[in-house]
Design an enzyme around this catalytic site. Structure first.
Site, PDB file in Angstrom:
ATOM      1  N   LYS A  93       0.846  -1.263  -0.175  1.00  0.00           N
ATOM      2  CA  LYS A  93      -0.059   0.009   0.056  1.00  0.00           C
ATOM      3  C   LYS A  93       0.862   1.293  -0.078  1.00  0.00           C
ATOM      4  O   LYS A  93       0.478   2.168   0.746  1.00  0.00           O
ATOM      5  CB  LYS A  93      -1.083   0.060   1.391  1.00  0.00           C
ATOM      6  CG  LYS A  93      -2.179  -1.268   1.141  1.00  0.00           C
ATOM      7  CD  LYS A  93      -3.047  -0.707   2.166  1.00  0.00           C
ATOM      8  CE  LYS A  93      -4.016  -1.880   2.074  1.00  0.00           C
ATOM      9  NZ  LYS A  93      -3.467  -3.387   2.584  1.00  0.00           N
TER      10      LYS A  93
HETATM   11  P1  BMP Z   1      -8.435 -10.903   6.932  1.00  0.00           P
HETATM   12  O1  BMP Z   1      -9.104 -11.553   6.152  1.00  0.00           O
HETATM   13  O2  BMP Z   1      -7.696 -11.496   8.172  1.00  0.00           O
HETATM   14  O3  BMP Z   1      -9.299  -9.503   7.567  1.00  0.00           O
HETATM   15  O4  BMP Z   1      -7.251 -10.282   6.217  1.00  0.00           O
HETATM   16  C1  BMP Z   1      -7.696  -9.088   4.938  1.00  0.00           C
HETATM   17  C2  BMP Z   1      -6.288  -8.607   4.287  1.00  0.00           C
HETATM   18  O5  BMP Z   1      -6.648  -7.654   3.498  1.00  0.00           O
HETATM   19  C3  BMP Z   1      -5.294  -8.135   5.414  1.00  0.00           C
HETATM   20  O6  BMP Z   1      -4.061  -8.137   5.154  1.00  0.00           O
HETATM   21  C4  BMP Z   1      -5.523  -6.562   5.166  1.00  0.00           C
HETATM   22  O7  BMP Z   1      -4.254  -5.711   4.986  1.00  0.00           O
HETATM   23  C5  BMP Z   1      -6.184  -6.667   3.542  1.00  0.00           C
HETATM   24  N1  BMP Z   1      -6.972  -5.602   3.247  1.00  0.00           N
HETATM   25  C6  BMP Z   1      -8.387  -5.246   3.580  1.00  0.00           C
HETATM   26  O8  BMP Z   1      -8.595  -6.361   4.648  1.00  0.00           O
HETATM   27  N2  BMP Z   1      -8.964  -4.470   3.413  1.00  0.00           N
HETATM   28  C7  BMP Z   1      -8.804  -3.619   2.462  1.00  0.00           C
HETATM   29  O9  BMP Z   1      -9.546  -2.740   1.868  1.00  0.00           O
HETATM   30  C8  BMP Z   1      -7.668  -3.766   1.672  1.00  0.00           C
HETATM   31  C9  BMP Z   1      -6.694  -4.441   2.042  1.00  0.00           C
HETATM   32  O10 BMP Z   1      -5.481  -4.887   1.531  1.00  0.00           O
END
Ligand code: BMP
Length: 259
Positions: A93
């Site tokens: 990002k």
């Molecule tokens: P999780 O499914 O454990 O919540 O992880 C989601 C992943 O996607 C994390 O690595 C986060 O940095 C990324 N992410 C997100 O959750 N929302 C966004 O809008 C953009 C992302 O990159």
């Protein structure tokens, strides 16, 4: 509408080499699952990928959370990517002026441009950030531009989203997709909608993350590659859980393209 085209067809329409590869991997392996390996130990990450790499099209990393990062980790990751046929997305990002981002991308401890097929990047600083990423490497690379976020209360407006999509138009060879949540955010069928915030068990976490089900994300919201982190990483049996997500997401996709 891009929603109803097959990944094979969309690969033919891609102007970015990584998007084309990713569409083709999805079609070949029958998976639109991206695993976000948000763990802090390199051995744990590699062990997990060894188990689930066959079931995913893309592995998403946050290398700055790894406590024992090394060039050996990168070689092992690349070896697994070849063996198990997935691409690597470093979810960095980027969000600074072009000059700084070009240094962050190509230098420092992580040398991201050396090994990541694609990276994520914010449009916030303006076009210079895309110019910086575009000029930084001789090999095929892709950028997923953040057009929307999954977290509640995020400050992205509709206008910001639209202008982000517009900014990407000039960089057809660089942009492989958008990180976004809605099917109407963009139209170009050669580009990938990467959608995070997917989980079967819960609807949110306690730090603002918002989750949707595979059905909602693929059938209603137009997701092409779905990012699952804790839904798989924190499961008792990650492999079983990965297969569960893979099958659920793929079923939704086949239903979507059959009208
Ligand atoms: P999780 O499914 O454990 O919540 O992880 C989601 C992943 O996607 C994390 O690595 C986060 O940095 C990324 N992410 C997100 O959750 N929302 C966004 O809008 C953009 C992302 O990159």
């Amino acid at each position: 509408e891009r929603m109803f085209l097959s990944y094979e067809k969309r690969a033919e329409l891609s102007t970015n080499a990584i998007a084309k590869q990713l569409f083709n991997i999805m079609a070949a392996k029958k998976t639109n699952l991206c695993l976000s390996v948000d763990l802090t130990s390199s051995t744990k990450i590699l062990d997990l990928i060894e188990k689930v790499g066959n079931h995913v099209c893309l592995i998403k990393t946050h290398v700055d959370i790894i406590e024992d990062f090394s060039s050996g980790f990168v070689s092992s990751l690349q070896h697994l990517a070849k063996k198990l046929n997935f691409l690597i997305l470093e979810d960095r990002k980027y969000a600074d002026i072009g000059h700084t981002v070009s240094l962050q991308y190509t230098r420092g401890l992580y040398n991201v441009s050396d090994w990541a097929d694609c990276v994520t990047c914010h449009s916030l600083p303006g076009e210079g950030i895309l110019k910086a990423l575009n000029g930084a490497s001789n090999t095929d690379k892709g950028v997923f531009l953040l057009a929307e976020m999954s977290s509640e209360g995020n400050l992205i407006t509709q206008q910001y989203t639209q202008e982000t999509v517009k900014m990407a138009e000039k960089y057809a060879e660089l942009i492989c997709g958008f990180v976004c949540q809605n099917k109407d955010t963009f139209k170009n069928p050669g580009i990938i909608q990467l959608t995070p915030g997917v989980q079967l068990e819960s609807s949110k976490d306690n730090l603002g993350q918002v989750y949707n089900t595979p059905e909602k994300v693929v059938l209603e919201n137009g997701g092409d590659v779905m990012v699952v982190g804790r839904g798989i990483v924190a499961a008792k049996n990650s492999e079983i859980q990965a297969v569960l997500y893979k099958d659920a997401l793929w079923k939704c996709y086949t239903k979507r393209i059959s009208g």
